[in-house]
Design a protein around this motif. Structure first.
Motif, PDB file in Angstrom:
ATOM      1  N   VAL A  77     -26.347 165.824  16.240  1.00 51.22           N
ATOM      2  CA  VAL A  77     -25.051 166.009  16.897  1.00 51.22           C
ATOM      3  C   VAL A  77     -24.014 166.493  15.889  1.00 51.22           C
ATOM      4  O   VAL A  77     -23.217 167.396  16.180  1.00 51.22           O
ATOM      5  N   CYS A 397     -23.178 168.399  22.576  1.00 50.78           N
ATOM      6  CA  CYS A 397     -24.416 169.170  22.706  1.00 50.78           C
ATOM      7  C   CYS A 397     -24.277 170.287  23.746  1.00 50.78           C
ATOM      8  O   CYS A 397     -24.635 171.443  23.484  1.00 50.78           O
ATOM      9  N   THR A 426     -31.169 171.461  20.182  1.00 47.87           N
ATOM     10  CA  THR A 426     -30.033 171.058  21.014  1.00 47.87           C
ATOM     11  C   THR A 426     -30.522 170.439  22.305  1.00 47.87           C
ATOM     12  O   THR A 426     -30.037 169.378  22.738  1.00 47.87           O
TER      13      THR A 426
END
Length: 512
Positions: A77, A397, A426
Motif C-alpha cells: 500500500v 489501491c 495492486t
C-alpha cells in the motif's frame, strides 16, 4: 504546498479560486531530518508496545506470520501511495488522489473518515498518557493530565509546522533508539551472550517448545491479523507531511523505499525477540505486557518504569501526529470545498489554525465521552472508527489503478516511484484487504467493529453522493469552484488548461 490549478469554466476560461483562498497556503517548514524521523517513527505506535501481548496469547509464535502478512500489505500500500505522492505531494494525499481518479464522492468520503479516525485517536492516546502520568503524580487527577497533554501539543501544532516536526523528531527518535536497543540486547540474551542476564538463553527453542509453532492452529494466524492490523496505521502520515517540506519528492521516495526494513526491524524484530526470550504462554506476557516481561526475563531493573516512559513517548508522538494529520486533512477538504472554507485559511506562519482548533475540539469532546460514557458513547466512537485503516488502504489501491494511467498519459517523467508488478500486485493487495474485511464480519471479535465502521462509512458516502446530486459546493456543470485535486503535473503541449481536461478519459477519471 504549491499553488494548485483550477478547472476551466464552461467556455474554456480557467475559473479563479475564491479570493479568501488565494494566499492561504501551507509553508515548507519541515526539514529533511524531520521527515526522515516521521517516516521511521510513523510505523511505531503505542499499540505495538501495549497490544502485542494479546496477539501473542491468541496465536502463539505464529503471530510472527500475522505481523508478516499485515506488514507485507502495508509495504505494498505504501508503495502505491508513494508512487502517487512523489508525482503530486499534497496535504490531502490519498483523499485528493481519490478525488481525481475515482470521483469527488470518494475524496470527500475517505477524507472525512480519515479525519474522524484521528480525532478519536486523540482521545484514546490522551487518556492512555493520562493513566501513566497519574501513576507518577497521583495528586493531579487523570482528566487534568489528559487536558494538559492535549493543550501542550495543540500549542505546539499552532506555533508552526516546524514545531510539530521538531517534537516528532525527538519523540520518534526515542522510540527508534528504545526498540533498537531492545532488539540488540534481547538477541544477545537469546544466545546467552549478555553478561549478567537472568534469561537461560535457549536460542530459538521457545518458538516450538510449548505446543509447536502453531499451538492454537493455523486459523489463529488470521485472528492475529485482526489484532495487529490497526497498529500499523500511521505509515501514510509522511505523504501528508511531505507537502510542507522543501523537497517533498525526495522525502516520499526515501520513506517508500525504507518501509520494508522499518517494519522488519521494529515489528517483526521486536516480537521475534519477545518470543525467543519467553515461552509464548508465559503469563507475564499478558499480565505485565510483552516488552516488560521480556526485559524482566533478562533481569533489567525497573523494566516496568522504563517501558512506561517509552509508551508515554509513543502516546505523545501519536497525539502529536494525530492532531497534525487530522488538521491537514481538514485543511485539504476545506481547499476543495468539501469542508467549511475557514478550514483552508492559514495564518502568517502558514498554520491552518481553524483546522487545528476544530480537530482538537472534537478530540476534547471525545475525551469527555471517554470519562462520562466510556462503555456507550465512546465505545461507539472507538468501534465505528476502528476499521477506517482498511478502508483507507483499499481506497489507495483503487485510486492507484487509475492514477497510474493518468500520470503515464500526462507526465510520465513524474513516475519516479513505481508500484512493483503493476497492476498484478495492486489487485493482489485489494484482494488481501477485502479478505480481511469479510473475515472481520464473520469473526466474533471483529464483527461489531467492522459493522459499525461500515455503517458510518455508508452514512458519509451517502452524504457525499447527496452533495454531488444536489450540487452542494459545486459550480456550473457540477464542477467545484476553486482548486481541483490534480496530480500537480505541469501543463504539457496539447493538454487542456488543467493538465488534461481536454482528454475525455481524464475527465472520466476525475469525475468518476
Amino acid at each position: 504546498m504549491t499553488s494548485q490549478q483550477t478547472l476551466p469554466k464552461e467556455g474554456g476560461q480557467p475559473e479563479e479560486p475564491p479570493q479568501s483562498q488565494s494566499s492561504d497556503e501551507l509553508k515548507a517548514g519541515l526539514k529533511n531530518r524531520h521527515l526522515s524521523m516521521i517516516a521511521i517513527g510513523g510505523v511505531i505506535g503505542a499499540g505495538l508496545f501495549v497490544g502485542s501481548g494479546a496477539g501473542i496469547a491468541a496465536a502463539g509464535p505464529a503471530i510472527l506470520l500475522s505481523y508478516a502478512l499485515v506488514g507485507t500489505m502495508v509495504v505494498l500500500v505504501m508503495r502505491m501511495l508513494g508512487e502517487m505522492a512523489a508525482a503530486n505531494p499534497a496535504s490531502g494525499s490519498f483523499s485528493e488522489y481519490a478525488d481525481r481518479a475515482i470521483g469527488r464522492w470518494a475524496g470527500f468520503s475517505i477524507g472525512w473518515l480519515y479525519w474522524f479516525f484521528w480525532v478519536v485517536v486523540l482521545a484514546v492516546e490522551a487518556t492512555a498518557g493520562a493513566v501513566i502520568l497519574e501513576g507518577w503524580i497521583p495528586a493531579v487527577p487523570q482528566w487534568a493530565w489528559a487536558l494538559i497533554v492535549m493543550v501542550v501539543l495543540t500549542a505546539t501544532n499552532l506555533a508552526s509546522v516546524g514545531s510539530y516536526g521538531e517534537f516528532e523528531f525527538w519523540f520518534a527518535g526515542i522510540k527508534v533508539v528504545a526498540i533498537g536497543a531492545f532488539v540488540a540486547i534481547g538477541l544477545l540474551a537469546v544466545f546467552g551472550l549478555l553478561p549478567g542476564s537472568d534469561n537461560p538463553g535457549k536460542g530459538f527453542a521457545h518458538l516450538t517448545d510449548s505446543g509447536g509453532f502453531f499451538p492454537e492452529g493455523y486459523g489463529a494466524i488470521l485472528t492475529g491479523v485482526l489484532m495487529v492490523v490497526f497498529s500499523f496505521m500511521g505509515s501514510e502520515i509522511v505523504t501528508l507531511a511531505a507537502g510542507e517540506s522543501a523537497d517533498p519528492q525526495r522525502a516520499v521516495r526515501k520513506a517508500t523505499n525504507s518501509v520494508i526494513w522499518r517494519i522488519a526491524v521494529f515489528y517483526l524484530g521486536s516480537i521475534f525477540v519477545v518470543l525467543t526470550l519467553l515461552p509464548w504462554n508465559d503469563k507475564s506476557i499478558t499480565e505485565d505486557g510483552s516488552y516488560v516481561a521480556a526485559l524482566n526475563s533478562i533481569g533489567i531493573p525497573h523494566a516496568g518504569e522504563i517501558m512506561n516512559v517509552i509508551v508515554l513517548t509513543a502516546v505523545l508522538s501519536c497525539l502529536n501526529s494525530g492532531l497534525y494529520t487530522a488538521s491537514r486533512m481538514a485543511f485539504s477538504l476545506g481547499k476543495r470545498g468539501d469542508a467549511p472554507r475557514s478550514f483552508a485559511r492559514t495564518d502568517g506562519r502558514g498554520v491552518p489554525r481553524t483546522a487545528i482548533l476544530s480537530s482538537v475540539l472534537f478530540g476534547f469532546v471525545a475525551v469527555f465521552f471517554n470519562y462520562r460514557w466510556p462503555d456507550t458513547v465512546f465505545a461507539f466512537l472507538l468501534n465505528s472508527s476502528g476499521a477506517v485503516a482498511l478502508f483507507v488502504w483499499l481506497v489507495i489501491c483503487c485510486t492507484q489503478l487509475r492514477m497510474r494511467r493518468i500520470i503515464e498519459r500526462e507526465a510520465p517523467e513524474k513516475l519516479v516511484v513505481r508500484m512493483w508488478l503493476f497492476p498484478c500486485l495492486t489487485y493482489v493487495t485489494i484482494g488481501m484487504i477485502l479478505f480481511v474485511i469479510v473475515y472481520m464480519v464473520f469473526d466474533d471479535t471483529g464483527r461489531e467493529q467492522m459493522l459499525l465502521s461500515l455503517a458510518v462509512a455508508t452514512v458519509v458516502v451517502g452524504v457525499a453522493l447527496w452533495r454531488r446530486r444536489s450540487g452542494h459546493g459545486q459550480g456550473s456543470g457540477g464542477e467545484r469552484p476553486g482548486p481541483t485535486p490534480s496530480t500537480g503535473i505541469e501543463r504539457s503541449p496539447g493538454l487542456g488548461p488543467d493538465g488534461g481536461a481536454s482528454d475525455k478519459r481524464a475527465d472520466a477519471g476525475r469525475n468518476g
